[in-house]
Motif scaffolding. Structure first.
Motif, PDB file in Angstrom:
ATOM      1  N   ALA A  51      15.505  12.393  11.276  1.00 55.37           N
ATOM      2  CA  ALA A  51      16.031  13.642  11.837  1.00 55.37           C
ATOM      3  C   ALA A  51      16.322  13.533  13.333  1.00 55.37           C
ATOM      4  N   TYR A  52      16.075  12.385  13.925  1.00 53.21           N
ATOM      5  CA  TYR A  52      16.239  12.260  15.373  1.00 53.21           C
ATOM      6  C   TYR A  52      17.711  12.312  15.764  1.00 53.21           C
ATOM      7  N   GLU A 230      18.614  21.782  18.661  1.00 50.13           N
ATOM      8  CA  GLU A 230      17.170  21.817  18.420  1.00 50.13           C
ATOM      9  C   GLU A 230      16.861  22.542  17.114  1.00 50.13           C
ATOM     10  N   ALA A 231      17.610  23.621  16.840  1.00 51.10           N
ATOM     11  CA  ALA A 231      17.404  24.362  15.595  1.00 51.10           C
ATOM     12  C   ALA A 231      17.733  23.495  14.385  1.00 51.10           C
ATOM     13  N   ALA A 236      15.919  20.196   9.824  1.00 45.50           N
ATOM     14  CA  ALA A 236      15.885  18.910   9.118  1.00 45.50           C
ATOM     15  C   ALA A 236      14.467  18.449   8.837  1.00 45.50           C
ATOM     16  N   LYS A 237      13.549  18.788   9.757  1.00 46.68           N
ATOM     17  CA  LYS A 237      12.164  18.371   9.568  1.00 46.68           C
ATOM     18  C   LYS A 237      11.421  19.293   8.617  1.00 46.68           C
ATOM     19  N   VAL A 238      11.853  20.539   8.507  1.00 51.31           N
ATOM     20  CA  VAL A 238      11.206  21.506   7.608  1.00 51.31           C
ATOM     21  C   VAL A 238      12.301  22.071   6.687  1.00 51.31           C
ATOM     22  N   PRO A 239      12.707  21.312   5.683  1.00 53.76           N
ATOM     23  CA  PRO A 239      13.866  21.710   4.850  1.00 53.76           C
ATOM     24  C   PRO A 239      13.674  23.063   4.168  1.00 53.76           C
ATOM     25  N   GLU A 240      12.424  23.429   3.871  1.00 54.05           N
ATOM     26  CA  GLU A 240      12.205  24.709   3.162  1.00 54.05           C
ATOM     27  C   GLU A 240      12.578  25.916   3.991  1.00 54.05           C
TER      28      GLU A 240
END
Length: 241
Positions: A51-52, A230-231, A236-240
């Motif tokens: 996700a970077y 940033e959003a 991407a890190k918290v897909p839910e």
């Protein structure tokens, strides 16, 4: 206590990049610059964060450091991801990397090494144990000095000689001169650019000798990302979400 100095030194000594790839191929940045890549992933290679988001200017500066053996300093405010940026570039190149935080507790002995009492054949003998700097420069390691402007003056002068192109390290206690591995790379992250802190944000940082600052080939600035970017990273890190 174990350290990187105890981990598979022979394997690192024989590692070399197997191919070169374009920055466009690896990072999706429109540039024909090619950078060396390792095929194997050593235990010192950072994990890839899918996700970077790479900042193009900073990525090109870091890649130039890897490609052309240039000393690269990344400057910026706290939390902009300076160290992580170098880490993620190294991760995608499969380049072994070690980070050293230059806080007030890091001494010249930590970097250079010291005599230690060890057991050999059941007898106590005195043996020189290399510090992080001589260990790293003999291997294809990307050595990153975090909080570079917080280092103690005696520590900074140890680093100064190595900042030269193909800078050799002299161990006075051993009457030995160490030649750097041709794939050793040196990076630094800093909040200020060697002038000290006048804003009050970074108490404890120090002015850096201008002669030393001039030995950094590339200095690049990394700023905070836009809100929308940033959003996207958080999503991407918290897909839910």
């Amino acid at each position: 206590m174990t350290s990187p100095l105890d981990a598979t030194p022979d394997a690192l000594l024989t590692m070399e990049p197997h191919r070169r790839a374009t920055v466009r191929e690896v990072f999706g940045i429109d540039s024909d610059m090619t950078v060396p890549m390792f095929d194997e992933r050593d235990s010192h290679v950072p994990d890839i964060d899918d996700a970077y988001r790479f900042d193009p200017q900073t990525t090109l500066a870091i890649c130039a450091g890897f490609a052309f053996d240039r000393r690269v300093m990344v400057q910026g405010y706290h939390g902009t991801g300076k160290s992580t940026h170098i880490e993620q570039v190294a991760a995608r190149l499969n380049w072994p990397m070690v980070r050293v935080n230059l806080d007030a507790h890091v001494s010249r002995i930590d970097l250079v090494g010291k005599d230690a009492i060890v057991l050999k054949d059941g007898k106590q003998v005195t043996e020189f144990r290399e510090g992080m700097l001589p260990w790293a420069i003999q291997r294809p390691i990307a050595l990153v000095f975090d909080e570079y402007d917080a280092g103690r003056p005696d520590v900074m002068f140890v680093i100064q000689r190595v900042l030269e192109a193909q800078g050799r390290l002299t161990l006075l206690d051993q009457n030995r001169v160490i030649r750097p591995n041709k794939f050793f790379r040196l990076f630094a992250t800093t909040n200020t650019i060697g002038l000290g802190d006048t804003s009050g944000l970074y108490h404890g940082t120090q002015q850096i000798n201008q002669g030393q600052m001039d030995r950094w080939n590339i200095v690049t600035t990394l700023n905070y990302l836009d809100h929308d970017v940033e959003a996207e990273i958080v999503a991407a890190k918290v897909p839910e979400w």
